[in-house]
Design an enzyme around this catalytic site. Sequence first.
Site, short mmCIF file in Angstrom:
data_model
loop_
_atom_site.label_atom_id
_atom_site.label_comp_id
_atom_site.label_asym_id
_atom_site.label_seq_id
_atom_site.Cartn_x
_atom_site.Cartn_y
_atom_site.Cartn_z
N TYR A 1 -1.94 -1.47 10.25
CA TYR A 1 -1.91 -1.62 8.79
C TYR A 1 -0.53 -1.22 8.26
O TYR A 1 0.05 -1.91 7.42
CB TYR A 1 -3.03 -0.77 8.20
N SER B 1 0.87 -1.19 0.00
CA SER B 1 0.00 0.00 0.00
C SER B 1 0.90 1.23 0.00
O SER B 1 2.10 1.12 0.27
CB SER B 1 -0.83 -0.01 1.29
N1 LIG Z 1 -8.60 0.02 -1.76
C1 LIG Z 1 -7.53 0.74 -1.43
O1 LIG Z 1 -7.58 1.97 -1.35
C2 LIG Z 1 -6.22 0.05 -1.16
C3 LIG Z 1 -5.08 0.86 -1.00
C4 LIG Z 1 -3.85 0.26 -0.75
C5 LIG Z 1 -3.76 -1.12 -0.66
N2 LIG Z 1 -4.88 -1.88 -0.83
C6 LIG Z 1 -4.72 -3.34 -0.71
O2 LIG Z 1 -5.28 -3.97 -1.86
C7 LIG Z 1 -5.67 -5.29 -1.52
C8 LIG Z 1 -7.07 -5.56 -2.04
O3 LIG Z 1 -7.98 -4.74 -1.34
P1 LIG Z 1 -9.31 -4.11 -2.00
O4 LIG Z 1 -9.18 -2.65 -1.89
O5 LIG Z 1 -9.59 -4.71 -3.30
O6 LIG Z 1 -10.39 -4.53 -0.88
P2 LIG Z 1 -11.74 -5.38 -0.96
O7 LIG Z 1 -12.28 -5.36 0.44
O8 LIG Z 1 -12.62 -4.87 -2.04
O9 LIG Z 1 -11.23 -6.83 -1.35
C9 LIG Z 1 -10.45 -7.59 -0.45
C10 LIG Z 1 -10.80 -9.06 -0.63
O10 LIG Z 1 -10.00 -9.83 0.30
C11 LIG Z 1 -10.84 -10.82 0.86
N3 LIG Z 1 -10.32 -11.26 2.16
C12 LIG Z 1 -10.39 -10.62 3.35
N4 LIG Z 1 -9.86 -11.38 4.32
C13 LIG Z 1 -9.45 -12.53 3.73
C14 LIG Z 1 -8.82 -13.69 4.20
N5 LIG Z 1 -8.52 -13.86 5.50
N6 LIG Z 1 -8.52 -14.68 3.32
C15 LIG Z 1 -8.84 -14.54 2.00
N7 LIG Z 1 -9.44 -13.46 1.50
C16 LIG Z 1 -9.74 -12.46 2.35
C17 LIG Z 1 -12.21 -10.16 1.00
O11 LIG Z 1 -13.26 -11.12 1.15
C18 LIG Z 1 -12.28 -9.37 -0.31
O12 LIG Z 1 -12.87 -10.14 -1.33
C19 LIG Z 1 -5.54 -5.39 0.01
O13 LIG Z 1 -4.33 -6.05 0.32
C20 LIG Z 1 -5.49 -3.94 0.44
O14 LIG Z 1 -4.80 -3.78 1.67
C21 LIG Z 1 -6.11 -1.33 -1.08
#
Ligand SMILES: NC(=O)c1ccc[n+]([C@@H]2O[C@H](COP(=O)([O-])OP(=O)(O)OC[C@H]3O[C@@H](n4cnc5c(N)ncnc54)[C@H](O)[C@@H]3O)[C@@H](O)[C@H]2O)c1
Length: 271
Positions: A153, A140
């Site tokens: 985080y 991130s």
């Molecule tokens: N959205 C943002 O702004 C952002 C920014 C920086 C980093 N990220 C990172 O991107 C990645 C994806 O996040 P996103 O934004 O698509 O979120 P999201 O919530 O839309 O998707 C995350 C997915 O991970 C799954 N998940 C949660 N816990 C789990 C577990 N224990 N085992 C397996 N699956 C699990 C959820 O069910 C969901 O489908 C994450 O690692 C997040 O930290 C997101």
Amino acid sequence: MKELNNKVAVVTGAGSGIGRALAHLLAARGCRLALSDVNEAGLKEAAASCGASEVRTYLLDVSDRDAIYAHADEVAKDFGQVNLIINNAGVALSASVREMTDEDFKWIMDIDFWGVAHGTRAFLPHLIASGDGHVVNVSSVFGLIGVPKQSAYNAAKFAVRGFTEALRQEMQLEGQPVAVSCVHPGGIRTNIANAARMGVSENADAQRKGFDKLAMTTPEKAAETIIRGILRDESRILVGPDAWGIDALNRLLGAAYQPLVARFSRKNLYN
Ligand SMILES: NC(=O)c1ccc[n+]([C@@H]2O[C@H](COP(=O)([O-])OP(=O)(O)OC[C@H]3O[C@@H](n4cnc5c(N)ncnc54)[C@H](O)[C@@H]3O)[C@@H](O)[C@H]2O)c1
């Protein structure tokens, strides 16, 4: 990896957001897909959006170390090879160091750090055996700078970055056929803030609204950027203009970025 057609790609957390968009785009590029998530309904929808490609789905909790190792072996058996693992599954927590519970801290580390570390180590032998492998770990912008109320985080995402950058160098020094990339998204419009846990004093509604306002990149655009970064073998894949801005701030100011972030946070998180 110069091309994706016929490659076997594994995506964790594929049921929503960035993971689902990646699945969709990788399918369009001709990948054979192993998609996993804890959310069965989301996973099915993601698989359905992948069209005619070969897609298998697996219920997997990435915080379960033994389940990840069993999953890696199962995928290798089902597809005969594995070329790409995208350790994407993740969750968020907003709570101060003083107020967060040990349970919430552990929850974040188990999914956001250990899920990535175990996912990498479990799939690595299969990627090496493929002769053309790639590890993509999702950190991130909070793996680049520290932010108030994000210490847990931050800890997980900084750890992912250090782990991944060390692995890339190891693969190069050992002459292994495995590329390694660390992804640093800025704000992406996904479900992450809705699914986030909040500390007792947090105004959850205000924070979620604030996230929706700040998140400037769609998951589809994020997936495009990540796939371009994979094909270019980038060690650090920055996703979104805000990620580029934060990376620049960090390089220009060093530790002096902190008062700026604190001032922004006072206005947005401490009212
Ligand atoms: N959205 C943002 O702004 C952002 C920014 C920086 C980093 N990220 C990172 O991107 C990645 C994806 O996040 P996103 O934004 O698509 O979120 P999201 O919530 O839309 O998707 C995350 C997915 O991970 C799954 N998940 C949660 N816990 C789990 C577990 N224990 N085992 C397996 N699956 C699990 C959820 O069910 C969901 O489908 C994450 O690692 C997040 O930290 C997101």
